[in-house]
Design an enzyme around this catalytic site. Structure first.
Site, PDB file in Angstrom:
ATOM      1  N   CYS A 123       3.618  17.225   2.402  1.00 21.79           N
ATOM      2  CA  CYS A 123       4.831  16.405   2.319  1.00 21.79           C
ATOM      3  C   CYS A 123       4.974  15.499   3.538  1.00 21.79           C
ATOM      4  O   CYS A 123       4.515  15.827   4.627  1.00 21.79           O
ATOM      5  CB  CYS A 123       6.050  17.306   2.252  1.00 21.79           C
ATOM      6  SG  CYS A 123       5.994  18.492   0.920  1.00 21.79           S
ATOM      7  N   TRP A 147       4.498  17.336  -1.878  1.00 23.94           N
ATOM      8  CA  TRP A 147       3.299  18.057  -2.304  1.00 23.94           C
ATOM      9  C   TRP A 147       3.813  19.381  -2.842  1.00 23.94           C
ATOM     10  O   TRP A 147       4.314  20.213  -2.091  1.00 23.94           O
ATOM     11  CB  TRP A 147       2.388  18.251  -1.099  1.00 23.94           C
ATOM     12  CG  TRP A 147       1.053  18.842  -1.380  1.00 23.94           C
ATOM     13  CD1 TRP A 147      -0.060  18.195  -1.838  1.00 23.94           C
ATOM     14  CD2 TRP A 147       0.658  20.210  -1.201  1.00 23.94           C
ATOM     15  NE1 TRP A 147      -1.109  19.071  -1.951  1.00 23.94           N
ATOM     16  CE2 TRP A 147      -0.702  20.310  -1.567  1.00 23.94           C
ATOM     17  CE3 TRP A 147       1.310  21.361  -0.772  1.00 23.94           C
ATOM     18  CZ2 TRP A 147      -1.415  21.507  -1.517  1.00 23.94           C
ATOM     19  CZ3 TRP A 147       0.602  22.557  -0.716  1.00 23.94           C
ATOM     20  CH2 TRP A 147      -0.752  22.613  -1.088  1.00 23.94           C
ATOM     21  N   GLY A 167       8.183  21.848   4.293  1.00 24.20           N
ATOM     22  CA  GLY A 167       8.184  23.269   4.635  1.00 24.20           C
ATOM     23  C   GLY A 167       8.633  24.106   3.451  1.00 24.20           C
ATOM     24  O   GLY A 167       8.664  23.625   2.315  1.00 24.20           O
ATOM     25  N   LYS A 216     -17.428  19.676   1.607  1.00 24.18           N
ATOM     26  CA  LYS A 216     -17.215  18.238   1.403  1.00 24.18           C
ATOM     27  C   LYS A 216     -17.382  17.885  -0.067  1.00 24.18           C
ATOM     28  O   LYS A 216     -16.580  17.165  -0.634  1.00 24.18           O
ATOM     29  CB  LYS A 216     -18.198  17.378   2.230  1.00 24.18           C
ATOM     30  CG  LYS A 216     -17.958  17.295   3.716  1.00 24.18           C
ATOM     31  CD  LYS A 216     -16.746  16.506   4.133  1.00 24.18           C
ATOM     32  CE  LYS A 216     -15.492  17.337   4.175  1.00 24.18           C
ATOM     33  NZ  LYS A 216     -15.181  18.099   5.348  1.00 24.18           N
ATOM     34  N   GLU A 228     -14.511  19.324  -2.273  1.00 26.97           N
ATOM     35  CA  GLU A 228     -13.206  18.714  -2.009  1.00 26.97           C
ATOM     36  C   GLU A 228     -13.020  17.388  -2.711  1.00 26.97           C
ATOM     37  O   GLU A 228     -11.954  17.108  -3.235  1.00 26.97           O
ATOM     38  CB  GLU A 228     -13.073  18.403  -0.503  1.00 26.97           C
ATOM     39  CG  GLU A 228     -12.614  19.532   0.357  1.00 26.97           C
ATOM     40  CD  GLU A 228     -12.300  19.054   1.761  1.00 26.97           C
ATOM     41  OE1 GLU A 228     -13.240  18.593   2.442  1.00 26.97           O
ATOM     42  OE2 GLU A 228     -11.147  19.139   2.175  1.00 26.97           O
ATOM     43  N   HIS A 266     -30.580  37.338  -2.287  1.00 26.57           N
ATOM     44  CA  HIS A 266     -29.706  38.494  -2.509  1.00 26.57           C
ATOM     45  C   HIS A 266     -28.646  38.194  -3.570  1.00 26.57           C
ATOM     46  O   HIS A 266     -27.631  38.895  -3.644  1.00 26.57           O
ATOM     47  CB  HIS A 266     -29.057  38.919  -1.191  1.00 26.57           C
ATOM     48  CG  HIS A 266     -30.060  39.322  -0.160  1.00 26.57           C
ATOM     49  ND1 HIS A 266     -30.785  40.493  -0.241  1.00 26.57           N
ATOM     50  CD2 HIS A 266     -30.519  38.676   0.948  1.00 26.57           C
ATOM     51  CE1 HIS A 266     -31.625  40.568   0.783  1.00 26.57           C
ATOM     52  NE2 HIS A 266     -31.481  39.469   1.516  1.00 26.57           N
ATOM     53  N   LYS A 312      -3.764  16.531   3.929  1.00 27.17           N
ATOM     54  CA  LYS A 312      -4.449  16.313   5.206  1.00 27.17           C
ATOM     55  C   LYS A 312      -4.055  17.367   6.233  1.00 27.17           C
ATOM     56  O   LYS A 312      -4.886  17.857   6.972  1.00 27.17           O
ATOM     57  CB  LYS A 312      -4.140  14.902   5.718  1.00 27.17           C
ATOM     58  CG  LYS A 312      -4.923  14.528   6.974  1.00 27.17           C
ATOM     59  CD  LYS A 312      -6.415  14.466   6.720  1.00 27.17           C
ATOM     60  CE  LYS A 312      -7.233  14.221   7.958  1.00 27.17           C
ATOM     61  NZ  LYS A 312      -8.643  14.601   7.759  1.00 27.17           N
TER      62      LYS A 312
HETATM   63  C1  AGP Z   1     -11.450  19.325   5.615  1.00 26.57           C
HETATM   64  O1  AGP Z   1     -12.214  18.425   4.903  1.00 26.57           O
HETATM   65  C2  AGP Z   1     -10.322  19.870   4.874  1.00 26.57           C
HETATM   66  N1  AGP Z   1      -9.466  18.862   4.374  1.00 26.57           N
HETATM   67  C3  AGP Z   1      -9.639  21.102   5.425  1.00 26.57           C
HETATM   68  O2  AGP Z   1     -10.523  22.160   5.216  1.00 26.57           O
HETATM   69  C4  AGP Z   1      -9.193  21.099   6.901  1.00 26.57           C
HETATM   70  O3  AGP Z   1     -10.310  21.104   7.738  1.00 26.57           O
HETATM   71  C5  AGP Z   1      -8.316  22.333   7.166  1.00 26.57           C
HETATM   72  O4  AGP Z   1      -7.169  22.253   6.373  1.00 26.57           O
HETATM   73  C6  AGP Z   1      -7.943  22.480   8.618  1.00 26.57           C
HETATM   74  O5  AGP Z   1      -7.234  21.375   9.073  1.00 26.57           O
HETATM   75  P1  AGP Z   1      -6.981  21.144  10.612  1.00 26.57           P
HETATM   76  O6  AGP Z   1      -8.285  20.928  11.253  1.00 26.57           O
HETATM   77  O7  AGP Z   1      -6.099  19.929  10.677  1.00 26.57           O
HETATM   78  O8  AGP Z   1      -6.301  22.370  11.142  1.00 26.57           O
END
Ligand code: AGP
Length: 606
Positions: free
Chosen positions: A2, A74, A99, A483, A486, A502, A601
């Site tokens: 958000c 979000w 939050g 990557k 995502e 394994h 993000k």
């Molecule tokens: C990375 O491509 C992701 N979007 C995600 O895993 C991210 O690295 C994770 O949420 C941690 O974020 P931060 O480094 O801002 O704490």
């Protein structure tokens, strides 16, 4: 995740708010809304989907006013639809919230008994009703009383038509920054939203609130004690949060890496003496020498960087390292003894799991060192000492340049620790000499982008993908898989190459692409064997090899070369083709590369 924007003063509020929301789009969201306080009272417009839809809806309204609040949501509680979008309204009160209000269920029951009628399924709406319930002419007091009974995390902005020009903001666990202008003031969850208007900012801390009017900014605690906050200057500029001719932010950020890696080590290396100076680490040589154990706390890509750090620190500085998912660490009873140093890694510096894990580590008496990118972020401010990675603003949700900068800093930290114990001046010198070559070598890998695009074209339609690596390149296999999943939504998994037999080997058939990091290092012969195992089962092999390699090339369907370098630095090169492969595959599939579905993000909820 958000986003919040607020403005009050001499500007057309709707214009400023919509522009601010667009700058927050990168954080990930599913609906958006705006409330304008004008001469005709309060107007609220909300839409499901992109800001463009909200903007379209706003065009049909006569939105006149110089005070307002806006939000990108979000979804957590309740579906992503128009009704659940913010602002939430209770009578005259308009509220936007980042939050989670954890006790919203019990509060909703109480408020319903008092006659409040709820429109949405959200936790946030409860807070709007609480503020209305407590309101008796003083909005600040009503907000304080309401916050006194809610449990959970919040960054909020509130308006009320009885108080034209006033925005009340408060923060606990979710960032809020005040932008200070002349005759106009701003509130946002992220400086990106307001930096086109002012570079003077005040970062609120947990338990603090702010009242904004066109004339000024008043800060207090949420229990109404006056506090004085420092005004800080933002140092980066708007150009850094624009695409600069690239089709996507992610591609721009991938291509920035020669520069961002350089920015991470600039001014911090002492090549002649093979040593490093990291100004933010306020530990004496004696304290550095007496670190007995390191615990790394992080999530996602930052956790992968932490794993690279574990390989480097254990091998070169000979200190035992554990890398923990921050979300797990905070809910168990971790062992922290006096010799433990906690490294807290977070690009955003706002990831709630990482932040709370850091707080738990501090409560248990650990020395805490933050490795963050966003200046002024909560983890940066709350860690006792720290290092900024200096990657510049990262807008693409999929982290790329922040990862390589995190790895660079962890490598420098390895040298800093190791030079006080086990690394000789000569080895330190060689490592740093080679670091100076790394940006140019990264550029050489980037030059293969078109060739990688052709490989991506072939595999864009596949449903699964396996990534294999050994040693320090095992975390890179994990990162490559993350990557891909995502941004392309292809199922991908990373494994230590030897672990394949394994279990995952059962998956290999002609439809399974296997990306193998098979560079010339100590485990090269072993990885040749792993490649043979894939080939024997007709899997498709995409190999990342060292320039000049012919053996793996002969076994593989596709090869991508990286320049030779010291094992210490290989992760900075081997990750680049994996970022590009994921990017090009996602583009071929027509996915929203910069804002992948369901992702945010900065993950500021648990
Ligand atoms: C990375 O491509 C992701 N979007 C995600 O895993 C991210 O690295 C994770 O949420 C941690 O974020 P931060 O480094 O801002 O704490």
């Amino acid at each position: 995740m958000c986003g919040i924007v607020g403005v009050t003063g001499s500007k057309d509020a709707a214009k400023v708010l919509l522009e601010g929301l667009k700058r927050l789009e990168y954080r990930g969201y599913d609906s958006a809304g705006i409330a304008i306080l004008g001469e005709d009272g309060q107007q609220v417009i909300k839409e499901k989907g992109k800001i463009a839809a909200l903007e379209e809806a706003c065009k049909g309204e006569d939105l006149r006013g110089t005070c307002g609040i806006a939000h990108t949501r979000w979804a957590t509680h309740g579906a992503p639809n128009q009704v659940n979008a913010h602002p939430h309204i209770s009578g005259p009160v308009a509220l936007v919230h980042n939050g989670i209000i954890e006790n919203y269920g019990a509060l909703k029951v109480k408020l319903t008994k008092k006659g409040h009628v709820f429109a949405s399924e959200t936790d946030t709406e409860v807070l709007a009703h609480l503020i209305e319930d407590f309101y008796d002419g003083d909005l600040v007091l009503a907000v304080q009383r309401a916050l006194g009974v809610v449990e959970g995390a919040y960054g909020i902005a509130v308006t009320h038509p009885d108080h034209p020009g006033l925005i009340v903001g408060a923060r606990k666990g979710s960032p809020l920054v005040v932008g200070v202008g002349e005759g106009v003031n701003f509130l946002a969850s992220d400086v990106a939203a307001i930096m086109g208007h002012t570079r003077q900012v005040i970062y609120l801390d947990d338990g603090e609130m702010v009242s904004l009017t066109p004339e000024g900014v008043t800060t207090t605690t949420i229990t109404n004690e006056a506090i004085t906050k420092e005004i800080q200057e933002i140092t980066w500029d708007l150009g850094q949060i624009q695409k600069g001719g690239y089709e996507h932010f992610m591609l721009k950020e991938i291509f920035e890496q020669p520069q961002t890696i350089r920015d991470s080590f600039r001014g911090r290396i002492l090549t002649d003496s093979g040593d490093v100076k990291l100004g933010g680490i306020q530990l004496t040589d004696w304290e550095l020498r007496n670190i007995r154990r390191i615990v790394i706390l992080a999530c996602g890509t930052s956790w992968h960087a932490g794993l690279v750090g574990e390989y480097l620190i254990e091998e070169y500085a000979r200190i035992p390292v554990e890398v923990e998912y921050a979300s797990e660490f905070r809910y168990r009873s971790p062992i922290i003894d006096p010799g433990t140093l906690c490294l807290v890694i977070s690009q955003s510096g706002e990831t709630i799991d990482t932040l709370e894990a850091m707080r738990e580590a501090k409560r248990k008496g650990a020395k805490v060192l933050g490795i963050t990118n966003v200046v002024g972020s909560t983890i940066a401010r709350e860690s006792e000492c720290g290092v900024y990675i200096h990657a510049g603003p990262e807008i693409g949700v999929a982290s790329t340049k922040a990862f390589t900068s995190q790895v660079t800093i962890l490598a420098l930290l390895t040298l800093l620790l190791g030079r006080r114990t086990s690394i000789s001046a000569d080895l330190g010198h060689q490592i740093l000499k080679e670091l100076e070559n790394i940006p140019a070598k990264v550029q050489k890998v980037l030059d293969h982008s078109e060739a990688i695009k052709e490989i991506a074209r072939i595999y864009a339609g596949h449903k699964n993908c396996l990534y294999l690596g050994r040693g320090v390149n095992f975390p890179i296999a994990l990162e490559g898989a993350l990557k891909l999943k995502e941004i392309s939504y292809i199922h991908a998994e990373g494994y230590p190459a030897a672990e394949m037999k394994h279990g995952p080997i059962a998956l290999i058939d002609p439809n399974m692409p296997v990306v193998v990091i098979a560079i010339k290092d100590g485990s090269y012969d072993k990885i040749v064997g792993n490649v043979q195992e894939v080939r024997a089962r007709d899997g498709k092999i995409i190999a990342i090899v060292t320039e000049g390699d012919t053996e793996i090339a002969a076994l593989s369907d596709h090869v991508i070369t990286i320049p030779d370098t010291m094992n210490f630095w290989t992760p900075l090169l081997s990750v680049i083709p994996l970022q590009l492969l994921a990017y090009h595959i996602a583009v071929f599939r027509g996915e929203d590369v910069d804002q992948p579905r369901n992702l945010a993000k900065a993950v500021t909820v648990e």
